[in-house]
Design an enzyme around this catalytic site. Structure first.
Site, PDB file in Angstrom:
ATOM      1  N   CYS A  54      12.099  68.594  -9.021  1.00 56.39           N
ATOM      2  CA  CYS A  54      11.670  67.182  -9.198  1.00 56.39           C
ATOM      3  C   CYS A  54      12.161  66.757 -10.854  1.00 56.39           C
ATOM      4  O   CYS A  54      13.254  66.623 -10.870  1.00 56.39           O
ATOM      5  CB  CYS A  54       9.818  67.293  -9.324  1.00 56.39           C
ATOM      6  SG  CYS A  54       9.282  65.457  -8.992  1.00 56.39           S
ATOM      7  N   HIS A  55      11.323  66.415 -11.716  1.00 50.38           N
ATOM      8  CA  HIS A  55      12.009  66.264 -13.101  1.00 50.38           C
ATOM      9  C   HIS A  55      12.358  67.342 -13.649  1.00 50.38           C
ATOM     10  O   HIS A  55      12.919  67.342 -14.828  1.00 50.38           O
ATOM     11  CB  HIS A  55      10.963  65.499 -13.823  1.00 50.38           C
ATOM     12  CG  HIS A  55      10.692  63.917 -13.356  1.00 50.38           C
ATOM     13  ND1 HIS A  55       9.528  63.717 -12.474  1.00 50.38           N
ATOM     14  CD2 HIS A  55      11.267  62.846 -13.651  1.00 50.38           C
ATOM     15  CE1 HIS A  55       9.351  62.521 -12.369  1.00 50.38           C
ATOM     16  NE2 HIS A  55      10.644  62.036 -12.869  1.00 50.38           N
TER      17      HIS A  55
ATOM     18  N   GLU B 159      11.685  57.217  -8.578  1.00 55.59           N
ATOM     19  CA  GLU B 159      11.185  56.908  -9.735  1.00 55.59           C
ATOM     20  C   GLU B 159      10.675  55.303  -9.819  1.00 55.59           C
ATOM     21  O   GLU B 159       9.943  54.986 -10.448  1.00 55.59           O
ATOM     22  CB  GLU B 159      12.199  56.933 -10.878  1.00 55.59           C
ATOM     23  CG  GLU B 159      11.749  57.108 -12.094  1.00 55.59           C
ATOM     24  CD  GLU B 159      10.985  58.517 -12.329  1.00 55.59           C
ATOM     25  OE1 GLU B 159       9.654  58.554 -12.390  1.00 55.59           O
ATOM     26  OE2 GLU B 159      11.542  59.501 -13.026  1.00 55.59           O
TER      27      GLU B 159
END
Length: 223
Positions: free
Chosen positions: A131-132, A162
């Site tokens: 993910c991030h 996002e």
């Protein structure tokens, strides 16, 4: 001897101009942890400051792997995360960075984190993130001066995701930043499971991808 995995967690608990509350996204640490644990791996936690990391998405605690993480050894170990600079990271067979918005705060430019990631990769260990979490690979340069992600098949939280989640809170677009450093970016439909393995690099797109990231890391370490 069992394989050793180091999970490196962000210490951030707020992001953006409105101080949105954040932390490590629960399934993005709990699902890979479950895979590593089932494989019999030795698991340690580190954080950038040594303070207890924060957890986000506690509303998802009903998921079996999330609940087991919270009530079993996982969260207990994570609360006792060591300070990254105090650890001998050379003993680990794999490094994993979970997501949540938190890594976008304290991981984009952290020099020690970049060194740990690059050192692990260059000595033959597996590096992984979801993910991030792949922001940990951003701005990391190999010994030859090239970007770690250049020419590598990579996934992360996408621009489309996002736009419908935290556009006003994040300092930059992670997909665009990875592509700018030469990553070959792989994008599935928003919120669908997608994980990518390129050699000893494993990345996943979003929370739904956390389990398959863990599975790919296990496969690499047991092949």
């Amino acid at each position: 001897m069992s394989k050793k995995v180091l999970i490196i967690a962000s210490n951030a608990n707020a992001i953006g101009p409105n101080n949105r509350r954040t932390g490590v996204f629960l399934p993005e640490v709990a699902h890979p942890y479950a895979e590593f644990d089932k494989a019999g791996f030795h698991i340690d936690f580190a954080s950038l400051t040594g303070d207890t990391p924060y957890l986000d998405a506690l509303g998802l605690a009903g998921d079996p792997d999330n609940l087991k993480f919270l009530t079993g050894d996982g969260w207990d170990l994570m609360q006792k995360a060591a300070r990254l600079e105090d650890m001998d990271t050379s003993v680990y067979d794999a490094v994993f960075v979970p997501g949540g918005l938190a890594p976008m705060v304290d991981m984009p430019e952290n020099e020690l984190l970049k060194k740990v990631i690059v050192d692990a990769y260059e000595r033959g260990a597996v590096i992984s993130a979801v993910c991030h979490g792949p922001v940990a690979f951003l701005n990391a340069k190999l010994s030859d001066g090239s970007y770690l992600v250049a020419g590598k098949n990579i996934s992360s939280f996408t621009t489309k995701e996002e736009d419908n989640y935290a556009r006003a809170d994040v300092p930059f677009d992670l997909q665009a930043a990875l592509v700018a450093q030469g990553a070959i970016f792989h994008e599935a439909e928003p919120w669908q499971d997608q994980s990518i393995q390129d050699g000893r690099i494993v990345t996943g797109q979003n929370p739904a991808s956390a389990k398959s990231v863990g599975e790919k890391v296990v496969a690499l370490l047991t092949e």
